[in-house]
Design a protein around this motif. Sequence first.
Motif, PDB file in Angstrom:
ATOM      1  N   LEU A 161       1.066  -1.360  -0.062  1.00 17.59           N
ATOM      2  CA  LEU A 161      -0.198  -0.024  -0.408  1.00 17.59           C
ATOM      3  C   LEU A 161       1.408   0.690  -0.051  1.00 17.59           C
ATOM      4  CD1 LEU A 161      -2.427  -0.877   2.803  1.00 17.59           C
ATOM      5  CD2 LEU A 161      -2.874  -1.107  -0.086  1.00 17.59           C
ATOM      6  N   TYR A 162       0.241   2.185  -1.111  1.00 17.51           N
ATOM      7  CA  TYR A 162       1.001   3.502  -0.807  1.00 17.51           C
ATOM      8  C   TYR A 162       0.593   4.570   0.335  1.00 17.51           C
ATOM      9  CZ  TYR A 162       4.115   7.401  -3.562  1.00 17.51           C
ATOM     10  OH  TYR A 162       4.548   8.765  -3.468  1.00 17.51           O
ATOM     11  N   ASP A 163       2.014   4.760   1.133  1.00 13.34           N
ATOM     12  CA  ASP A 163       1.871   5.488   2.161  1.00 13.34           C
ATOM     13  C   ASP A 163       2.857   6.531   1.895  1.00 13.34           C
ATOM     14  OD1 ASP A 163       1.416   6.836   4.756  1.00 13.34           O
ATOM     15  OD2 ASP A 163       1.924   5.318   5.705  1.00 13.34           O
ATOM     16  N   ASP A 164       2.782   8.247   1.473  1.00 14.92           N
ATOM     17  CA  ASP A 164       3.088   9.178   1.863  1.00 14.92           C
ATOM     18  C   ASP A 164       3.996   9.758   2.829  1.00 14.92           C
ATOM     19  OD1 ASP A 164       1.918   9.838  -0.504  1.00 14.92           O
ATOM     20  OD2 ASP A 164       0.844  11.185   0.357  1.00 14.92           O
ATOM     21  N   ILE A 165       5.149  10.155   2.386  1.00 14.54           N
ATOM     22  CA  ILE A 165       6.062  10.515   3.110  1.00 14.54           C
ATOM     23  C   ILE A 165       7.337  11.172   2.749  1.00 14.54           C
ATOM     24  CG2 ILE A 165       7.955   8.427   1.879  1.00 14.54           C
ATOM     25  CD1 ILE A 165       8.997   8.023   4.676  1.00 14.54           C
ATOM     26  N   SER A 166       7.324  12.309   3.252  1.00 19.43           N
ATOM     27  CA  SER A 166       8.608  13.563   2.785  1.00 19.43           C
ATOM     28  C   SER A 166      10.000  13.214   3.763  1.00 19.43           C
ATOM     29  CB  SER A 166       8.155  14.858   4.055  1.00 19.43           C
ATOM     30  OG  SER A 166       8.691  14.193   5.077  1.00 19.43           O
ATOM     31  N   TYR A 167      11.114  13.826   2.876  1.00 14.05           N
ATOM     32  CA  TYR A 167      12.187  13.706   3.160  1.00 14.05           C
ATOM     33  C   TYR A 167      12.397  13.870   4.510  1.00 14.05           C
ATOM     34  CZ  TYR A 167      17.209  14.694   2.763  1.00 14.05           C
ATOM     35  OH  TYR A 167      18.473  15.355   2.942  1.00 14.05           O
ATOM     36  N   GLU A 168      11.720  15.171   5.312  1.00 16.36           N
ATOM     37  CA  GLU A 168      12.805  15.124   6.921  1.00 16.36           C
ATOM     38  C   GLU A 168      12.016  13.743   7.806  1.00 16.36           C
ATOM     39  OE1 GLU A 168      10.470  17.170   4.513  1.00 16.36           O
ATOM     40  OE2 GLU A 168      12.405  18.751   4.415  1.00 16.36           O
ATOM     41  N   LYS A 169      10.496  13.464   6.828  1.00 15.89           N
ATOM     42  CA  LYS A 169       9.843  12.244   7.800  1.00 15.89           C
ATOM     43  C   LYS A 169      10.984  10.918   7.489  1.00 15.89           C
ATOM     44  CE  LYS A 169       7.154  10.310  10.106  1.00 15.89           C
ATOM     45  NZ  LYS A 169       7.159   9.869  11.864  1.00 15.89           N
ATOM     46  N   LEU A 170      11.579  10.588   6.754  1.00 18.92           N
ATOM     47  CA  LEU A 170      12.412   9.264   5.943  1.00 18.92           C
ATOM     48  C   LEU A 170      13.619   9.733   7.225  1.00 18.92           C
ATOM     49  CD1 LEU A 170      12.774   6.864   4.770  1.00 18.92           C
ATOM     50  CD2 LEU A 170      13.729   8.517   2.793  1.00 18.92           C
ATOM     51  N   CYS A 171      14.633  10.967   7.082  1.00 16.74           N
ATOM     52  CA  CYS A 171      15.472  11.074   7.679  1.00 16.74           C
ATOM     53  C   CYS A 171      15.550  10.811   9.220  1.00 16.74           C
ATOM     54  CB  CYS A 171      15.786  12.527   8.013  1.00 16.74           C
ATOM     55  SG  CYS A 171      16.683  12.701   5.575  1.00 16.74           S
ATOM     56  N   LYS A 172      14.170  11.424   9.951  1.00 14.01           N
ATOM     57  CA  LYS A 172      13.816  11.117  11.131  1.00 14.01           C
ATOM     58  C   LYS A 172      13.354   9.649  11.327  1.00 14.01           C
ATOM     59  CE  LYS A 172      10.755  12.387  14.816  1.00 14.01           C
ATOM     60  NZ  LYS A 172      10.298  11.061  15.725  1.00 14.01           N
ATOM     61  N   ASN A 173      12.780   9.039  10.439  1.00 18.82           N
ATOM     62  CA  ASN A 173      12.853   7.475  10.783  1.00 18.82           C
ATOM     63  C   ASN A 173      14.046   6.706  10.359  1.00 18.82           C
ATOM     64  OD1 ASN A 173      10.270   7.549  10.635  1.00 18.82           O
ATOM     65  ND2 ASN A 173       9.137   6.819   8.784  1.00 18.82           N
ATOM     66  N   LEU A 174      14.540   7.181   9.652  1.00 16.85           N
ATOM     67  CA  LEU A 174      16.074   6.593   9.779  1.00 16.85           C
ATOM     68  C   LEU A 174      16.938   6.699  10.950  1.00 16.85           C
ATOM     69  CD1 LEU A 174      17.654   6.617   6.234  1.00 16.85           C
ATOM     70  CD2 LEU A 174      16.210   5.229   7.403  1.00 16.85           C
ATOM     71  N   LYS A 175      16.403   8.167  11.547  1.00 13.26           N
ATOM     72  CA  LYS A 175      17.630   7.804  12.791  1.00 13.26           C
ATOM     73  C   LYS A 175      16.978   7.160  14.140  1.00 13.26           C
ATOM     74  CE  LYS A 175      19.086  11.881  15.245  1.00 13.26           C
ATOM     75  NZ  LYS A 175      19.417  13.845  15.482  1.00 13.26           N
ATOM     76  N   ASP A 176      15.812   7.361  14.190  1.00 12.37           N
ATOM     77  CA  ASP A 176      15.015   6.720  15.065  1.00 12.37           C
ATOM     78  C   ASP A 176      15.354   5.067  15.126  1.00 12.37           C
ATOM     79  OD1 ASP A 176      13.780   9.031  15.779  1.00 12.37           O
ATOM     80  OD2 ASP A 176      11.982   8.380  14.957  1.00 12.37           O
ATOM     81  N   GLU A 177      16.037   4.532  13.868  1.00 10.47           N
ATOM     82  CA  GLU A 177      16.108   2.786  13.998  1.00 10.47           C
ATOM     83  C   GLU A 177      18.221   3.256  13.863  1.00 10.47           C
ATOM     84  OE1 GLU A 177      14.825  -0.184  11.581  1.00 10.47           O
ATOM     85  OE2 GLU A 177      14.387   1.392   9.731  1.00 10.47           O
TER      86      GLU A 177
END
Length: 318
Positions: A177-193
């Motif tokens: 399923l497609y879930d919109d994501i911004s550049y900032e959100k992607l970077c935050k998700n990666l940092k959290d991991e």
Amino acid sequence: MENLYNEAYSLLPMEEKKEILENLAKKYNMELLRFETFSKYSKSTFTAIFKYKESEFVFVPGDTVTLGYEGLPKNLSDETLKGLKYCLDETEDLDTVLGEYIRENFSKVRKATIKPMLVERDLQTVAWKKSNLEELKDFDSDLLKDYNEFKSSNYNRLTLDETARFTKIGNDIEIELYDDISYEKLCKNLKDEGFSLANLDEWEYLCGGGCRTLFPWGDDLDYNMNLLYFSKEGNDKYDLEEPNFFGLSIAYDPYKMEIIDNKSFSKGGDGGCNICGGYGDFLGYLPCSPYFNQVIDYEEEDLNGDFNFYRRIIKIGE
């Protein structure tokens, strides 16, 4: 720490290298699958393949290298020159046009010290998330009808633009399923991991290893390669998709733009612009050069799940 840089690492006895790699697996909670030497384009790296969840990573030693490309490529083949001249009009000079193209689209020559890293081997998609039939029913009732029609069809894949994607794998159907994501959100998700994206210098090093040519193998396209979109009949094994000298599958498809730690550029492709423009093999694959910068503005809109991809890294010592 200095043993994690290529100048020292390359000279270590094999057992010491293995000990370093085993310690990295423990430190970063990854499973060490195997040791392996990757060799390509006159470069070679002894490393290990690590597993984190469903993804593979490799250790890439740090180094001080020269990056960027300026000037004109040397000794281009008649096939490449013919293709380039086809793109010009009668008033244009090849060296002038090509030189301007390189000045405008390639990173400048500079020296950089690259830290040792653990690097994801394959690209990850953005926006598309694996799902299941129950979630599909809740997501959109009309999608269940599309799913059932696809299930009984002869097609292997169905993509509904920015909505859902179904892929037949054996007797199963993978649902995304497609879930919109911004550049900032992607970077935050990666940092959290505990991950990050490679910056411009790091990505160019991972792709070219500090090569002083347009491509990791030289200035010209190798027409003996089997290239996606220009493939030889009956051959679906694409040379550039194979692991490079670090064990990475990188810059092999001009349509795939890899997101880096830089909001102004992506790397590894141009979204297929040159190929769609009919510019032929050489210009079509020139955006796969380590030093080509695709200008982009991630501030304006969400990431594109069909053209934007990313790979995770861990900078060792940070």
